[in-house]
Write a protein that holds these residues in place. Sequence first.
Motif, PDB file in Angstrom:
ATOM      1  N   UNK A 181       0.812  -1.213   0.000  1.00 37.72           N
ATOM      2  CA  UNK A 181       0.000   0.000   0.000  1.00 37.72           C
ATOM      3  C   UNK A 181       0.848   1.267   0.000  1.00 37.72           C
ATOM      4  N   UNK A 182       2.148   1.141   0.252  1.00 34.44           N
ATOM      5  CA  UNK A 182       3.046   2.295   0.200  1.00 34.44           C
ATOM      6  C   UNK A 182       3.546   2.427  -1.237  1.00 34.44           C
ATOM      7  N   UNK A 183       2.729   2.996  -2.091  1.00 36.99           N
ATOM      8  CA  UNK A 183       2.927   2.888  -3.533  1.00 36.99           C
ATOM      9  C   UNK A 183       4.249   3.493  -4.015  1.00 36.99           C
ATOM     10  N   UNK A 184       4.592   4.698  -3.578  1.00 41.04           N
ATOM     11  CA  UNK A 184       5.826   5.324  -4.067  1.00 41.04           C
ATOM     12  C   UNK A 184       7.052   4.553  -3.598  1.00 41.04           C
ATOM     13  N   UNK A 185       6.994   4.049  -2.369  1.00 41.02           N
ATOM     14  CA  UNK A 185       8.112   3.274  -1.838  1.00 41.02           C
ATOM     15  C   UNK A 185       8.220   1.945  -2.567  1.00 41.02           C
ATOM     16  N   UNK A 186       7.093   1.297  -2.740  1.00 34.64           N
ATOM     17  CA  UNK A 186       7.068   0.008  -3.423  1.00 34.64           C
ATOM     18  C   UNK A 186       7.589   0.137  -4.851  1.00 34.64           C
ATOM     19  N   UNK A 187       7.229   1.229  -5.521  1.00 30.96           N
ATOM     20  CA  UNK A 187       7.672   1.448  -6.901  1.00 30.96           C
ATOM     21  C   UNK A 187       9.187   1.602  -6.968  1.00 30.96           C
ATOM     22  N   UNK A 188       9.756   2.364  -6.046  1.00 29.84           N
ATOM     23  CA  UNK A 188      11.205   2.575  -6.059  1.00 29.84           C
ATOM     24  C   UNK A 188      11.960   1.294  -5.730  1.00 29.84           C
ATOM     25  N   UNK A 189      11.436   0.519  -4.801  1.00 28.61           N
ATOM     26  CA  UNK A 189      12.101  -0.736  -4.456  1.00 28.61           C
ATOM     27  C   UNK A 189      12.033  -1.726  -5.614  1.00 28.61           C
ATOM     28  N   UNK A 190      10.921  -1.725  -6.337  1.00 29.48           N
ATOM     29  CA  UNK A 190      10.825  -2.576  -7.521  1.00 29.48           C
ATOM     30  C   UNK A 190      11.796  -2.121  -8.602  1.00 29.48           C
ATOM     31  N   UNK A 191      11.958  -0.817  -8.749  1.00 29.50           N
ATOM     32  CA  UNK A 191      12.927  -0.288  -9.715  1.00 29.50           C
ATOM     33  C   UNK A 191      14.337  -0.747  -9.362  1.00 29.50           C
ATOM     34  N   UNK A 192      14.674  -0.663  -8.078  1.00 27.47           N
ATOM     35  CA  UNK A 192      16.003  -1.081  -7.639  1.00 27.47           C
ATOM     36  C   UNK A 192      16.198  -2.575  -7.851  1.00 27.47           C
ATOM     37  N   UNK A 193      15.150  -3.348  -7.580  1.00 26.73           N
ATOM     38  CA  UNK A 193      15.241  -4.795  -7.740  1.00 26.73           C
ATOM     39  C   UNK A 193      15.419  -5.186  -9.200  1.00 26.73           C
ATOM     40  N   UNK A 194      14.671  -4.538 -10.095  1.00 23.43           N
ATOM     41  CA  UNK A 194      14.783  -4.837 -11.522  1.00 23.43           C
ATOM     42  C   UNK A 194      16.125  -4.381 -12.084  1.00 23.43           C
ATOM     43  N   UNK A 195      16.663  -3.330 -11.509  1.00 27.13           N
ATOM     44  CA  UNK A 195      17.930  -2.782 -11.983  1.00 27.13           C
ATOM     45  C   UNK A 195      19.115  -3.649 -11.564  1.00 27.13           C
ATOM     46  N   UNK A 196      18.941  -4.359 -10.469  1.00 28.53           N
ATOM     47  CA  UNK A 196      20.048  -5.115  -9.900  1.00 28.53           C
ATOM     48  C   UNK A 196      20.466  -6.252 -10.831  1.00 28.53           C
ATOM     49  N   UNK A 197      21.712  -6.230 -11.226  1.00 26.61           N
ATOM     50  CA  UNK A 197      22.243  -7.247 -12.135  1.00 26.61           C
ATOM     51  C   UNK A 197      23.737  -7.347 -11.914  1.00 26.61           C
ATOM     52  N   UNK A 198      24.288  -8.541 -12.142  1.00 26.62           N
ATOM     53  CA  UNK A 198      25.732  -8.721 -11.956  1.00 26.62           C
ATOM     54  C   UNK A 198      26.529  -8.030 -13.055  1.00 26.62           C
ATOM     55  N   UNK A 199      25.853  -7.520 -14.097  1.00 20.65           N
ATOM     56  CA  UNK A 199      26.547  -6.860 -15.197  1.00 20.65           C
ATOM     57  C   UNK A 199      26.664  -5.351 -15.000  1.00 20.65           C
ATOM     58  N   UNK A 200      26.190  -4.837 -13.878  1.00 18.69           N
ATOM     59  CA  UNK A 200      26.211  -3.403 -13.659  1.00 18.69           C
ATOM     60  C   UNK A 200      27.617  -2.898 -13.366  1.00 18.69           C
ATOM     61  N   UNK A 201      27.827  -1.627 -13.668  1.00 22.19           N
ATOM     62  CA  UNK A 201      29.075  -0.955 -13.338  1.00 22.19           C
ATOM     63  C   UNK A 201      28.973  -0.381 -11.920  1.00 22.19           C
ATOM     64  N   UNK A 202      30.116  -0.037 -11.292  1.00 21.44           N
ATOM     65  CA  UNK A 202      30.091   0.478  -9.918  1.00 21.44           C
ATOM     66  C   UNK A 202      29.146   1.654  -9.723  1.00 21.44           C
TER      67      UNK A 202
END
Length: 286
Positions: free
Chosen positions: A111-132
Motif C-alpha cells: 500500500x506504500x505505492x511510491x516506496x514500493x515502486x522505487x524498491x521494484x525499480x532497484x530490484x529490476x535494476x540489480x544485475x551482476x553486469x552493472x558498473x560500480x
Amino acid sequence: MTPEYRIEVEKNIKEYFKSFDDIKEIVNIKCEETFTDLGIVVNVWNVKTEDEAFWVVEGDDAPMNLYTQNANYLSADEAYSFHMGLTQRLEKRHKNEFKHIIEEIPLDIGHLKSINRKLNMASEKLSIDLEPEEFQSIGLLCRESLIDLSKELCNRNPELVSEKGLKKSDFKGVANAFIEYYIPGSENSDLRNYSRKLVDSAWSYNSMLVHSQNKKYPDAKIALLFTCTTISLIENLFFKYLGFDQELACSKCGSLQIEFIEYEKDKIKQVCKKCDNEELITFAEE
C-alpha cells in the motif's frame, strides 16, 4: 583471436573434457570458425579425441558446451546455431522465472505505492553486469525509499513529529521516534533496541553504498534487503500498535485458530478448531 586467448581456451577445453568420464584423451584442438552475426564473438572449436570428434562452442556471453560430430551436428555452423538457440531459450526461461529480490522476504509495503515502486525499480535494476556507478544508484534508490517512509510516518502523526522537532527528511530520527511510539513499555525494550539497530544499519549501509565506487553485486543486494526489511519492520510495528498481536487464543491448547459462533441471540462462544474447546465470551456492560 590473440595467441593468449587461444592458449587459455584450449586449456579450458581440456579441463572441461576431464569432467566427462566417457570421453577419451584429446589429440587435437583447433578453432574451426568464428561467428559474429549476433553482435557477439562466438567460436566453434574442432576437438578430436582418440575415438571421437566434437564441436565445442564458446565465446562472449556464450557458455561453453560440446556437441558430438556424429549425425546430429555435421558442421560447425549447425553446432553454432543449435548452441545459440539453446542459450537464448535458457535466458528467456530465466527471465520468465526470475523473482525480484524483494520477493525473497515477506513484506507488508504494497500500500506504500511510491516506496514500493522505487524498491521494484532497484530490484529490476540489480544485475551482476552493472558498473560500480550503477550499484551506487541502487543505494540511492534505497535511501530515497527510506526518506519516503519517513515522510509517510510524518503524515500519519504530524503532532508527534512537531513535538520531537523532527524534519521529514530525517529518516533515522523519525523512525526511532515512531519505534518508541508504536511499541512503548518495558516489555518491548528488546524489540525497540533491535529495531533501532536495524534502522541505523539500513541507513548507514545505503549511505556507504552511495559514496563507494568499489562495491559489487552482493553489496547492492544486501542494501536492498536491509531497506525492504526495515520498511516492513516499521509497518509491522504499526500493526502491533493497532493491536494485531492481541488475538484471542484457546485457553486449553493455546491455538489461535479460533471460530466465533453465535449460539443464542447476542450470545457468542469461541470454538477452537484444533481441540474443539468451547468458551463463552462475556461482554462488559457499559
